[in-house]
Design an enzyme around this catalytic site. Sequence first.
Site, PDB file in Angstrom:
ATOM      1  CB  SER A 198      -0.962  -0.035   1.185  1.00  0.00           C
ATOM      2  OG  SER A 198      -1.892   1.007   1.105  1.00  0.00           O
ATOM      3  CG  ASP A 210      -2.927   3.862  -1.908  1.00  0.00           C
ATOM      4  OD1 ASP A 210      -3.635   3.680  -2.911  1.00  0.00           O
ATOM      5  OD2 ASP A 210      -2.991   3.122  -0.907  1.00  0.00           O
ATOM      6  CG  ASP A 264      -2.656  -0.678  -2.880  1.00  0.00           C
ATOM      7  OD1 ASP A 264      -2.504   0.463  -2.391  1.00  0.00           O
ATOM      8  OD2 ASP A 264      -3.372  -1.538  -2.350  1.00  0.00           O
ATOM      9  CG  ASP A 315      -6.018   0.398  -1.399  1.00  0.00           C
ATOM     10  OD1 ASP A 315      -5.209   1.353  -1.325  1.00  0.00           O
ATOM     11  OD2 ASP A 315      -5.992  -0.559  -0.599  1.00  0.00           O
TER      12      ASP A 315
END
Length: 563
Positions: A145, A301, A303, A305
Site C-alpha cells: 500500500s 496511493d 496500489d 485503493d
Amino acid sequence: MSYKEKYNEWINNPYFDEKTRQELLSINDEKEIEDRFYTDLEFGTAGLRGVIAAGSNRINIYTVRRATFGLANYILKNANSEKDRGVVIAHDNRHMSREFCIETANTLAACGIKAYIFDSLRTTPELSFAVRNLNAIAGVVITASHNPPEYNGYKVYWEDGAQVMPHIASAITDEINSIVDYSTIPTLTDENKDLVIKLDEKEDTDFIEAVKTQVIRKDLIDKFGKDFKIVYTPLCGTGNVPIRRALKEIGFENVIVVSEEENPDPNFSGIEYPNPEDKKALVRGINLAKEVGADLVIATDPDCDRVGVAVKTVSGDYQMLTGNQIGGMLTNYIIEGRKEANRLEENPVLIKTIVTSEFGADIAKDNNIDVLNVLTGFKFIGEKIKSFEETKSNSYLFGYEESYGYLVGTHARDKDAVVTSLLIAEMAVYYASKNMSLYEGLIKLYEKYGYFKEETKSLTLKGIEGIAKIKDIMTYFRENDINEINNSKVIDFKDYLKGIDNLPSANVVKYFLEDGSWLAIRPSGTEPKLKFYIATKGNTESDAIKNVDGIRAFVDIVLEKLV
C-alpha cells in the site's frame, strides 16, 4: 528454535540461495540478526507486510512461498472441490512485486491449483473485482500500500472479493505455522506449469465498465467535464492507466498528470512517504495545479485503493481534504444525486468504521438512511455487502473509512480509488456548475450539520521493544479509570477486545465525552504504530479546533509519562 538456530539454518541449508546466504553473512549487528529471526513474519488478519530482506521475519521469496503453501493447503482442505476455480494474483510497482507474484503463482500451480496472473502491475480494486468476475476461489495482491519503498506485502482475498475474514485468516495462519521445513514446499514442474494462466485486457475493460456505471450525473459531465481541469498523480504507483482511462471515457478530457510521478517507480523518487493523506506527497501535484490553474488535485496511493484530494479555495490556494471530509461529502452527494435520479434503492445503509467521523453518519441519518459501524478494515464493509445480498434485508449505499478508503458500488469488495476518483471529479463538476468549489461545498455542509474536526496521531515504535511498549500503552488505557478528558466528562468507555456491539473482538478502546467528542486508540494492523483517533463537532470551526487541541494535549501528557 532460537533466533540464532534459525539464522544458522538459513545460512547452511542449501535450499536457500547464495545471494540470501551472503546477505545474512554480511550482517554485523547481533540485534539485527535477532530482529530478522526472533519470530516469523506474522500473517495478520489479511496477510503479510514487512521489510524486503532475508530472514524469517522479513518478506522475501521464501516467506512468500511459505505463505502461499499455507494458503494452498487451506484451499485443498476446505474447498478442494472448488480448487479448479483458481486464484487470481495481482501486484503493484514495488521492489520484488513481480517476483513475489510469480513465486505465488508457481507455488499454487505446484500444489495443483490454477493461478491467474496479469501481464504487469494492476490495482488492488481490480484484483478484488477479478476474483468475482472470474469466479475464483481466492485472490492475492502483492503490495504494501502506502508504506515506504523498503516494504512489500501479501494480501489474501476470498471468493467474495473481500479480504479474508478473521476466522479464515486464522486457519491460514495455522497452516503456515505448521510449515517448519521450507524445503518441503513443492516447486513447479513441467506437469503443472500450464496451471499458470496469463490474463488478457478483457479483465481491464470489464473493470473499467463496472466503474463507469457508478456515475450519477452524466449530463453534467457531458456539459462541463471536457474543460474541467484536473491534476492527477498516481504517486509512482499503479493508478495511472486505469484512472486516466476511466476519467477520459466518462468525459473528463482535461487531466494533467504530474510527470515526475506518472510512471511506476519502486523507489518513489522525490516522495518522502507515498501516502495520499500526507500533504508532503501532494506538493508536486499542488504546485502543478497552481501553475496550470486546475480546479482539483487527485492523488492515489501505490496500489490505487486510497485517494487524497486538494481543492482550490476562494483565495486561490489549495486545501487538502481529510478522509472524513471526503467521506462526508461523498455521502451527501450520492444520496442527493440518487434521490434526484430515482436511483436510491430500498433500505439503503451507509457503512463506516468505528474510528471514522460522524460527519457522514449525521448526513445519512438526516436523510432517514441507516448507518452501520464496523471494525477497522475494509473486509468488514465487504462482509456486510455480502450479507445484504444474501439476506435481501438492505441495500448498500456507500462505505468508507477515515484513512482515505471508499467504495461506491459493489463491483469490488475493497476500497477503490478508481471509482472514487471518478465520483470526486463528478462531485467537483456538480459544485462548479453552481459556481462553487468543493471547499465551499464542504463549508456549506458544515454550516448545516456542525463543524466536524478530526485528527489522527500516530506513534511509531519499532522492533521487539516497540511491540512490548505498544502493549503496555494499550494496557494503561484499558485498565486505568479515566473520568475526564479536556475538561469534559467521560460518559462511556468501550473496550472492543470484549467483542461488544455485535462486533468481533478487536484491540481498540474508545472514550466518549459529554461534549460529543471521542478518542479511540488502536495499534495499526500493518505497521509498528499506535494510532490515536480524535473527533469532535463544534458550533464554529474554532470551537472544534479547540476541542481537538485539548484532547491531543491529554494524549501527549499520557505518552510523555509512558514512553
